[in-house]
Write an enzyme that holds these catalytic residues in place. Structure first.
Site, PDB file in Angstrom:
ATOM      1  N   GLY A   1       0.796  -1.215   0.000  1.00 36.12           N
ATOM      2  CA  GLY A   1       0.000   0.000   0.000  1.00 36.12           C
ATOM      3  C   GLY A   1       0.830   1.266   0.000  1.00 36.12           C
TER       4      GLY A   1
ATOM      5  N   PRO B   1      -5.599   7.620  -3.571  1.00 34.41           N
ATOM      6  CA  PRO B   1      -6.510   8.234  -4.546  1.00 34.41           C
ATOM      7  C   PRO B   1      -6.029   9.591  -5.054  1.00 34.41           C
ATOM      8  CG  PRO B   1      -7.774   7.252  -2.768  1.00 34.41           C
ATOM      9  CD  PRO B   1      -6.330   7.131  -2.375  1.00 34.41           C
TER      10      PRO B   1
ATOM     11  N   GLU C   1       4.367   1.361 -10.939  1.00 31.17           N
ATOM     12  CA  GLU C   1       5.771   1.335 -10.480  1.00 31.17           C
ATOM     13  C   GLU C   1       6.567   2.496 -11.073  1.00 31.17           C
ATOM     14  OE1 GLU C   1       6.174  -0.806  -8.266  1.00 31.17           O
ATOM     15  OE2 GLU C   1       5.016  -2.592  -8.733  1.00 31.17           O
TER      16      GLU C   1
END
Length: 392
Positions: free
Chosen positions: A138, A142, A372
């Protein structure tokens, strides 16, 4: 026209000569598993927006989860070239399969191994290595993707425990995870890593639906509402963004190898099809434009292979810099998505159906070129490294 499994991979510059017997054996065993387990099932899974059943247990059985983690913690104790080759073969099957293994290995097991206590390593790593437990990572929120330093997820020290509040999104394995390594800001502003367990009250993982990409992978959110985190679940050996960014470096390195597999699958499929597809009385492989495409595919794959192999050597020697890893991730993903798109054209209308893997790879790579670290962000990382000026 039929789609046949590809038993070999292009090696135009004889890179196999640079690999050890163990490297080649690991690659072959992973390839055999992909041919047997992934290839026959992946189109249906992607079409139906379902993950492959028992995938993590299967990956654990073949040693694809945390392969560079020492054997005392359940890993295989392999080197970084071996890890890369495993990622290559998994993504030749599907990016969702490689993503599942990459998250478990580089984003969950790696930080626990590098920054965790001995008790944390003993508790979590063997079960993650076997696939008995599924992990999630995590970091992305958002409102904060490329700028993790502005994260809003936060920890409050309550004396005997921490209180975790916030949300993460676009999280691979979130809906099915048993634990999540979550990065949050403590009250002093420092980013800390915590291990959140499924049973903790206030922790939920709603699934993300209606994806056009990575459809054979579970994606979701990590939502924390007054989750009590025992102090023994905090990673004790790291503070600041160095923690999550070092995890991303490991994952990005694996991606640089993985996407070569996707490109190879597209190239081999296009090459095979072009030899069998007859137009105007002869195979389309005999026409100049198709040969131009195929020759360029092989050239770009070969360049990417050399880039990732050399990066793997540097990783083994402890010399690989984050900027070098960014270059390889950016270059190789762009290479793979370009080959997927052009391969689709060689197949014409057949390129859009599930009988062939190309459209599935192309859609998956739209995610890989973003996660990533986006394509543009990696370019700026290289720019910063060579000029000394931060353009963010």
């Amino acid at each position: 026209m039929a789609y046949y499994p590809h038993q070999s991979i292009p090696d135009y510059y004889l890179l196999d000569d640079l690999l050890t017997d163990e490297h080649r054996l690991i690659r072959q065993s992973t390839r055999d598993w992909v041919e047997q387990f992934v290839m026959p099932n992946i189109d249906q899974a992607a079409q139906q927006h379902q993950d492959l059943p028992s995938l993590m247990k299967e990956l654990g059985n073949i040693g694809a989860l945390g392969p560079y983690i020492p054997e005392k913690y359940g890993g295989a104790g392999l080197d970084q070239i071996s890890y890369g080759l495993i990622m290559q073969e998994l993504e030749r099957g599907d990016s969702a399969v490689r993503s599942a293994a990459s998250v478990q290995s580089s984003l969950v097991m790696y930080p626990i191994f590098e920054f965790g206590s001995e008790e944390q390593k003993q508790k979590y790593l063997p079960k993650l290595a076997s696939g008995d437990w599924i992990g999630a990572f995590g970091l992305t929120e958002p409102n904060h993707g490329s700028d993790p330093g502005s994260m809003e997820t936060h920890l409050q020290d309550k004396g005997d425990y921490y209180l975790l509040n916030g949300a993460k999104m676009w999280i691979t394995n979130a809906p099915i995870c048993d634990i999540a390594v979550v990065w949050a800001k403590a009250e002093d502003g420092k980013v800390r890593g915590v291990i959140v367990e499924r049973a903790m009250e206030g922790f939920t993982t709603p699934e993300t639906h209606n994806k056009w990409s990575l459809r054979a992978s579970k994606t979701g959110e990590l939502v924390f509402r007054d989750v009590k985190i025992p102090k023994e679940n905090v990673l004790p050996k790291v503070k600041g963004l160095k923690g999550p960014l070092s995890c991303l470096n490991s994952a990005r390195y694996g991606i640089s190898w993985g996407v070569i597999g996707a490109a190879i699958d597209c190239y081999c499929t296009a090459l095979q099809y072009s030899k069998e597809r007859i137009q105007f009385g002869k195979p389309i492989a005999s026409y100049q434009l198709q040969q131009k495409k195929l020759a360029e595919f092989l050239t770009e794959i070969t360049k990417a292979q050399l880039l990732s192999w050399r990066l793997g050597v540097l990783k083994n020697e402890g010399k690989a810099s984050p900027a070098q890893i960014s270059m390889a991730k950016r270059n190789n993903v762009k290479m793979a998505i370009d080959i997927a798109r052009e391969s689709r054209q060689i197949l014409g209308g057949m390129g859009i159906v599930g009988d062939f893997p190309i459209m599935r790879h192309a859609a998956n790579l739209e995610s890989v070129i973003t996660y990533e670290g986006t394509h543009d962000v990696h370019l700026l990382i290289t720019g910063n490294d060579i000029t000394g000026f931060n353009a963010f």
